[in-house]
Each structure stands twice: as C-alpha cells, then as structure tokens.
Design an enzyme around this catalytic site. Structure first.
Site, mmCIF file in Angstrom:
data_model
loop_
_atom_site.group_PDB
_atom_site.id
_atom_site.type_symbol
_atom_site.label_atom_id
_atom_site.label_comp_id
_atom_site.label_asym_id
_atom_site.label_seq_id
_atom_site.Cartn_x
_atom_site.Cartn_y
_atom_site.Cartn_z
ATOM 1 N N GLN A 1 38.588 47.019 35.276
ATOM 2 C CA GLN A 1 38.670 45.663 35.833
ATOM 3 C C GLN A 1 39.088 45.716 37.302
ATOM 4 O OE1 GLN A 1 37.639 42.982 34.243
ATOM 5 N NE2 GLN A 1 38.253 41.491 35.780
ATOM 6 N N LYS B 1 36.719 39.675 27.258
ATOM 7 C CA LYS B 1 35.645 40.660 27.090
ATOM 8 C C LYS B 1 35.833 41.407 25.775
ATOM 9 C CE LYS B 1 35.005 41.180 32.068
ATOM 10 N NZ LYS B 1 35.220 41.979 33.288
ATOM 11 N N ASP C 1 29.107 47.871 33.915
ATOM 12 C CA ASP C 1 29.236 46.895 35.001
ATOM 13 C C ASP C 1 28.077 47.018 35.994
ATOM 14 O OD1 ASP C 1 31.384 45.086 34.974
ATOM 15 O OD2 ASP C 1 32.838 46.656 35.484
HETATM 16 N N1 GUN Z 1 36.458 41.537 38.407
HETATM 17 C C1 GUN Z 1 35.823 40.343 38.541
HETATM 18 N N2 GUN Z 1 34.597 40.410 37.987
HETATM 19 C C2 GUN Z 1 34.472 41.651 37.470
HETATM 20 C C3 GUN Z 1 33.434 42.308 36.756
HETATM 21 O O1 GUN Z 1 32.359 41.768 36.489
HETATM 22 N N3 GUN Z 1 33.708 43.591 36.393
HETATM 23 C C4 GUN Z 1 34.858 44.214 36.698
HETATM 24 N N4 GUN Z 1 35.014 45.476 36.306
HETATM 25 N N5 GUN Z 1 35.845 43.628 37.362
HETATM 26 C C5 GUN Z 1 35.635 42.355 37.739
#
Ligand code: GUN
Length: 286
Positions: A98, A54, A121
């Site tokens: 995350q 990311k 998110d």
């Molecule tokens: N863990 C798995 N997918 C995601 C996501 O899209 N965002 C976040 N913050 N954690 C994740």
C-alpha cells in the site's frame, strides 16, 4: 436532458460476482485458492481502511487474503526482505504494497522488488512497459476499471477523441495508453496545458484525474460527451467531490460517473480480477 449516471457500484458488483464464480471454478479445477498479500507500513488511517477493504473483497470473492502490518519504523531493507519472501512463496499469487510509504523508504525500489508476475497493482516498470508496447501483463486497477466502465456503457472508443486530464503514472498515463489501444485519438493534458478548457471541450470522452476538486467545469464539456471522474477530494465542509464540477457537467454531458459511486468501486473489482489472473498464469506456468 441531464446526463445519465454511470453506476460504478452496480458495475463493480457485477464484476465481483463474475470473478467470484470464475474463482470458484478455478479452485475446483486446480485445488488452488488465489491469494493476495497486502502489506501496510505505518498507521495512515485511510490506507488502513483501503487495505482492510481489499482483504474483505478477496474473501468475499472466494480468495485468500494475507495482510502484513509493519510499524512505521520499518526499514527499507526489512520491507525489501519481506517482498522477497512473498515473491518466493508459492502460495501467494498477488502482492500489493500500500502506498504511500513512510518518507525514509524509496517507493520505486520497493515496487521494482515485486516480481512482475505477482504485481497485481500493475506498478512495476516491466508491467508499465508491457502496457506501452501492447504485451500482456498487469494493468493498474483504476485505468482497467475505467475501461471496464466504458465497455459496460458501450461507449464507442474507435475514432473518438478521448481527453485525459492528468498525467500520473497510476491513472493518467496508463488510461491514455488503454484508450489508444482501443483506437481512440488521445490527448493527455494537465495543469499547464494552454487553453485547457478548449482542449477538454474537444473530447468525446473526458477522463479527469488531476486531483483538484471540481477543476473541470461544465462549460468545458462538449454536449453529449462521456465524463469519467477519477478524483476523490474532500472539501473543507467534509463533502466528497470529484475533479469535475458535477452538477454543471451533468447538465451538458451524455453520461457521467458520480463521486462517490463511480470509478472508486471499480478499482477493488479490478484488483480481484488481476489477482485471479495472477493465480491462473502462475498455475498454467507451473
Ligand atoms: N494507494 C492509493 N491507491 C493505491 C493503489 O491502487 N495501490 C496501492 N498499492 N497503493 C495505493
């Protein structure tokens, strides 16, 4: 004739190129570089890779990436304090914590601590609620990516029957709402749905997001249907597969996303989209 493959990698790359261009224009106009702060608690190897990817994608799009790594022993209060500092930091436009978090931390509490205006998110209840009632807000990245794929493929949603298999807060429920907002008739089903194969067979569009390897069989698919597979499951032999039995479904469907290379690449592209949006909204509000 087998289904045509939907190339999520190519669609994601095109979205990222467009965001890079818009980010350059935004920064030239305002002097502001959109900044995503990603918080990683603990040492889960998969999470570490996701967060690193990311961050890399942000930099490639001309954005700033800030990564905060915290040890697994981090207390809930320490994490909430960090989120509060990031909320108050005007140079940060998007905040991503995350998931999953270590067991001793309440995920809902942390998500609710993120300012909705920085919740790229789209997990905060305020943003989930805005989606439900059709108000502008942040939509979770995977559902947004699915819609982008369907639009790119010029799939007619108005009046179509969309069947969503899976009811998670992150994918199933929000994608169902998005499809509904595009005038599809939407059925949400799940592992306890009676006659599940028959329900799926009535779908012109099928979104599979159950997290069960190859659960949706080819015989469940209406001939010519558009199949979007959100699953990523690793088989004992190490092979990555989706929630759809790909070879079987491909023989029946009109269009289908592969795993990998379907929905996955769209998620990061839409995170960049949300981060740029957050910076634009914050700049125009201030
Ligand atoms: N863990 C798995 N997918 C995601 C996501 O899209 N965002 C976040 N913050 N954690 C994740």
């Amino acid at each position: 004739m087998p289904a045509s493959l939907i190339d999520g990698k190519a669609i994601g790359a095109a979205v990222r190129a467009e965001i890079k261009e818009r980010t350059g224009e935004f920064t030239a106009r305002t002097g502001v570089r959109p900044c995503l702060a990603a918080v990683l608690v603990g040492e889960d190897p998969a999470s570490r890779v996701y967060v690193r990817n990311k961050g890399k994608a942000c930099v490639e799009a001309g954005m700033l990436s800030r990564q905060v790594d915290l040890p697994p022993s981090t207390s809930e209060k320490e994490l909430l304090d960090l989120v509060a500092r990031l909320n108050a930091d005007a140079s940060v436009h998007g905040i991503l914590v995350q998931l999953p978090l270590p067991k001793h931390i309440d995920e809902s509490k942390v998500i609710e601590a993120i300012a909705p205006s920085k919740d790229v998110d789209g997990f905060h209840p305020v943003n989930a609620g805005r989606l439900l009632i059709g108000q502008p807000g942040f939509v979770a990245c995977t559902p947004l990516g699915i819609l982008k794929i369907l639009d790119h493929e010029k799939v007619v949603l108005k009046g179509a029957h969309a069947v969503v298999v899976g009811r998670s807060n992150i994918v199933g429920k929000p994608v169902a709402i998005l499809l509904l907002s595009r005038h599809a008739t939407v059925t949400i089903c799940h592992s306890r749905t009676r006659d599940l194969p028959d329900v799926v067979r009535s779908g012109d569009v099928v979104v599979a997001a159950v997290g069960k390897a190859e659960m949706v069989r080819g015989s469940w698919i209406k001939p010519g249907a558009v199949v979007v597979d959100v699953g990523i499951n690793r088989l004992p032999d190490g092979k990555l597969v989706g929630d759809v039995a790909f070879d079987e479904a491909r023989a029946v469907a009109g269009k289908i996303t592969p795993v990998p290379g379907g929905v996955g690449p769209m998620t990061i592209a839409m995170l960049l989209h949300n981060t740029l949006e957050a910076a634009i909204r914050i700049a125009s509000a201030g």
